[in-house]
Every structure is written in C-alpha cells, then in structure tokens.
Design an enzyme around this catalytic site. Sequence first.
Site, short mmCIF file in Angstrom:
data_model
loop_
_atom_site.label_atom_id
_atom_site.label_comp_id
_atom_site.label_asym_id
_atom_site.label_seq_id
_atom_site.Cartn_x
_atom_site.Cartn_y
_atom_site.Cartn_z
CB CYS A 41 -0.86 -0.04 1.27
SG CYS A 41 -1.73 1.50 1.62
CB THR A 43 0.26 3.15 4.46
OG1 THR A 43 -0.95 3.83 4.18
CG2 THR A 43 0.66 3.38 5.90
CG HIS A 46 3.54 7.48 2.97
ND1 HIS A 46 3.97 8.61 2.35
CD2 HIS A 46 2.26 7.29 2.57
CE1 HIS A 46 2.99 9.08 1.59
NE2 HIS A 46 1.95 8.29 1.71
CG HIS A 66 -2.02 -2.15 5.97
ND1 HIS A 66 -0.98 -1.29 5.76
CD2 HIS A 66 -2.98 -1.81 5.09
CE1 HIS A 66 -1.30 -0.45 4.81
NE2 HIS A 66 -2.50 -0.74 4.36
CD GLU A 67 -3.28 -2.97 0.57
OE1 GLU A 67 -3.04 -3.66 -0.44
OE2 GLU A 67 -3.38 -1.74 0.52
CB CYS A 96 -11.22 0.68 21.46
SG CYS A 96 -12.65 1.79 21.61
CB CYS A 110 -12.41 3.24 16.66
SG CYS A 110 -11.69 2.95 18.28
CD GLU A 198 -3.35 9.17 -13.04
OE1 GLU A 198 -4.02 8.87 -12.04
OE2 GLU A 198 -2.16 9.57 -12.94
NE ARG A 203 -0.83 3.85 -11.12
CZ ARG A 203 -0.34 4.20 -9.93
NH1 ARG A 203 -0.66 5.36 -9.38
NH2 ARG A 203 0.45 3.38 -9.26
N GLY A 265 -8.75 11.07 -1.05
CA GLY A 265 -7.36 11.49 -1.22
C GLY A 265 -6.83 12.21 0.01
P1 NAD Z 1 -1.87 6.79 -5.70
O1 NAD Z 1 -0.96 7.82 -5.17
O2 NAD Z 1 -1.29 5.56 -6.31
O3 NAD Z 1 -2.87 7.44 -6.77
C1 NAD Z 1 -3.04 8.78 -6.95
C2 NAD Z 1 -3.16 9.04 -8.45
O4 NAD Z 1 -3.45 10.41 -8.66
C3 NAD Z 1 -1.84 8.74 -9.20
O5 NAD Z 1 -2.07 7.83 -10.26
C4 NAD Z 1 -1.41 10.11 -9.71
O6 NAD Z 1 -0.75 10.07 -10.97
C5 NAD Z 1 -2.75 10.84 -9.80
N1 NAD Z 1 -2.62 12.31 -9.81
C6 NAD Z 1 -1.66 13.07 -9.25
N2 NAD Z 1 -1.87 14.37 -9.53
C7 NAD Z 1 -3.00 14.43 -10.27
C8 NAD Z 1 -3.74 15.50 -10.87
N3 NAD Z 1 -3.36 16.77 -10.75
N4 NAD Z 1 -4.85 15.19 -11.56
C9 NAD Z 1 -5.25 13.89 -11.70
N5 NAD Z 1 -4.58 12.85 -11.16
C10 NAD Z 1 -3.47 13.12 -10.46
O7 NAD Z 1 -2.83 6.41 -4.50
P2 NAD Z 1 -3.94 5.28 -4.20
O8 NAD Z 1 -3.33 4.17 -3.46
O9 NAD Z 1 -4.76 4.97 -5.41
O10 NAD Z 1 -4.82 6.14 -3.18
C11 NAD Z 1 -5.56 7.26 -3.62
C12 NAD Z 1 -5.56 8.36 -2.58
O11 NAD Z 1 -6.30 7.92 -1.43
C13 NAD Z 1 -4.18 8.75 -2.04
O12 NAD Z 1 -4.18 10.15 -1.81
C14 NAD Z 1 -4.09 8.00 -0.71
O13 NAD Z 1 -3.24 8.65 0.20
C15 NAD Z 1 -5.52 8.08 -0.25
N6 NAD Z 1 -5.97 7.04 0.69
C16 NAD Z 1 -6.82 7.44 1.66
C17 NAD Z 1 -7.35 6.51 2.53
C18 NAD Z 1 -8.33 6.95 3.56
O14 NAD Z 1 -8.73 6.16 4.41
N7 NAD Z 1 -8.79 8.19 3.50
C19 NAD Z 1 -6.99 5.17 2.42
C20 NAD Z 1 -6.12 4.78 1.39
C21 NAD Z 1 -5.61 5.73 0.52
ZN ZN Z 2 -13.59 2.71 19.56
#
Ligand code: NAD
Ligand code: ZN
Length: 345
Positions: A41, A43, A46, A66-67, A96, A110, A198, A203, A265
């Site tokens: 993932c 994460t 990161h 985690h996945e 929890c 939670c 995109e 992609r 995002g």
């Molecule tokens: P990813 O970073 O692989 O995908 C993001 C995509 O956006 C990439 O393909 C990138 O090229 C594209 N992008 C960048 N700038 C752009 C623009 N200006 N216009 C259009 N597209 C653009 O991430 P992912 O794993 O697919 O996750 C998507 C998003 O969700 C990430 O921001 C991630 O951090 C977030 N996320 C949030 C949660 C949550 O619980 N809220 C959980 C998982 C992931």
């Molecule tokens: Zn809780």
Amino acid sequence: MKAIMKEKAGPGLVLKEVKKPDVNDLGPRDVLVKVRRASICGTDVHIYKWDEWSQSRIIPPLITGHEMAGEVVAVGSAVTRVSIGDLVAAETHIPCESCYQCKTGRMHVCKNLKILGVDTNGVFAEYAIIPESVLWRFSSEIPLDFASVMEPFGNAIHTAAVTNLLGKNVLITGAGPIGLMAIQIAKVAGASTVIVSEVDPMRIKMAQENGADVIINPAEKDLVKEVYKILDDGVDVLLEMSGNRKAFEDGLKCVTMGGEVSVLGIFGGKIDISFDSLITMRGLTVYGITGRRMFETWRIADELLRAKKVDLSKVVTHIIPFEQWEKGFELMLNKQCGKVVLNLD
Ligand code: NAD
Ligand code: ZN
C-alpha cells in the site's frame, strides 16, 4: 520466520529472520494467521521512505504491511468468530469496540483506533497475530490475489457508496489503484458516464482498461473546460482519489450546483481552496472518507468479487514472490504498477 521490518529509524526496510509467533503469544481474542498473500500500500511506501508522517508515528522495530489474505492456523481461548482453516482478509483499522463511535455503529472512526502494520506488527511476514474483531472470512470463490487487495478495494467502495450513482455522471480525480477500482464500482452502481482525470501515462492506459468512458489529462488539457464540453451541467458526483490540491479544486468546479463530493485522497497538509465559492455557495455536500465501514463495506466487496461484478485482474498488475519484495517496492516508488501482491505460498 521471514519478515519485512523497519528495524531502526531511517529510510528502507529489511527482510529478516525473526521468531515465529505461536499459540502462547496469542491474547484471548487473537488469531494466528499464516499469511499467503500480502499487498503493498502507499502507506508501506511512506514507511519505507521514512517520511515526516512515519517518523512521527512508527516505533521500530516493526513488521510492516497490512493488506493480506491468509489462513487461520491457531486461535486464542476466547475466539468465536473464526476457526482453524478459515481463509481471511483483514480490516486494518483495529477498533477498541468500547468508545462512543464503536458503540454507535461507526467503528471505522474509532477514537482509539490502532492500525495493523503501523501501530502493531503487520502482515509482511509468514505469520501474523491479528485480533478476531477485524478478520473477514471471504467467499471461497475469491482468488487469494484479489482477497489480498479487498482492503483498498473497500476504500474505493466506501468512497463511491456515499450516494446513489444510478444514472449519474461521475468524475474520479486520480487513477491510482483505488481510483481504478472506483471506475469499475461506479459502472456497476449504474453511473451513466465515468470521467477520469489522471496525469500519468501508464495509469491513463489502465483507466481505459478498467472502463473509464472519458479520460482527461489535466497536464495537457483544462479539466474544467473539457468536462463542461461533454456535460452541460457538469458531473453529479466527484470522487477525489488523487490527494492532489489542484485536482481537487478543478474537480470541485466540475460538480453541478447541489452535487456531491466524496474525498478519499490525502493531501498531506493544509490546502488552499475557495471554500465559499466552490462549496458553500454552490450547495455541495462533501463527505470525508476514512477506511471502510465495518463491515457493510466488506460485505459489498465480497459480493462484488464473488459474483465477478468487478475484475481486479486489471488492477493487480504484479504478483511476485515474497523474497522479491524489493522489486515490489521499486515498482510502487516509480508508480509503474497497479497493485503489487507478494506471494508467500
Ligand atoms: P496513488 O498515489 O497511487 O494514486 C493517486 C493518483 O493520482 C496517481 O495515479 C497520480 O498520478 C494521480 N494524480 C496526481 N496528480 C494528479 C492530478 N493533478 N490530476 C489527476 N490525477 C493526479 O494512491 P492510491 O493508493 O490509489 O490512493 C488514492 C488516494 O487515497 C491517495 O491520496 C491516498 O493517500 C488516499 N488514501 C486514503 C485513505 C483513507 O482512508 N482516506 C486510504 C487509502 C488511501
Ligand atoms: Zn472505539
């Protein structure tokens, strides 16, 4: 057993031989899972990079990841929900089960949330200890490679399921793995037109393969102009899946007055947008999405995969042996992939 670890503070991860957990290490409601697939993932990337967020959150030594999809091999003394031999995936947000949110049907937010592979040892290992509260027994028809990505698939479902998409025009900003999954989900939910924005060429191609009706590269064309060229009223729903400020701002401009916006995002800090003119005065409804609803989202994920309504073979681009995990991280770092699944069989 072999495990991919953040051994000490700093960039990188290492594959190490560590003690295999056994039944004596299990709390009453813990489950020992033999991990058969694990997927990478954002994460994990990161954590690999050791960015500001990881530095503030991760306490090494830690097994990351985690996945996963795996098999139950031992259970704690009070476990009732799974049995030895069950195939399971895991909700990675460990609730929890006793705070206000948990008691009122909102376990995914939670107050005392712990995240698998972030706050506790994760699944990039031959065996993992996971509480029964987050295990999901997936249908036997679902291949392990797809079960492993049910968690991010659930993110896409949770984001798309905020509103009825039947006959609606939908814009998805960002076709990363989760955006790609969302294309198919929006289609299954009856969206009339699915537009994707995109910037990355690979992609863009994948968005096409996953059934996007229109793909706009905002690096080449003005997204807002292009959307209104196709749809006089703009889109009904925006699913923000890029984490990019500009994509979000332009995405909001594409939403029709009174439309809906679902934001998954992560922008990674404060962002500057004209809230009054873009959201309030246009009467938009904005939903913040975190994780997956427990377990409504998992049920939908299971059904869509079991009944083959969604084909994740167009999202899972790489299935590689666990030992080649470094190649997997390289693919993720360069974004030359959809989902990367590590095979531990
Ligand atoms: P990813 O970073 O692989 O995908 C993001 C995509 O956006 C990439 O393909 C990138 O090229 C594209 N992008 C960048 N700038 C752009 C623009 N200006 N216009 C259009 N597209 C653009 O991430 P992912 O794993 O697919 O996750 C998507 C998003 O969700 C990430 O921001 C991630 O951090 C977030 N996320 C949030 C949660 C949550 O619980 N809220 C959980 C998982 C992931
Ligand atoms: Zn809780």
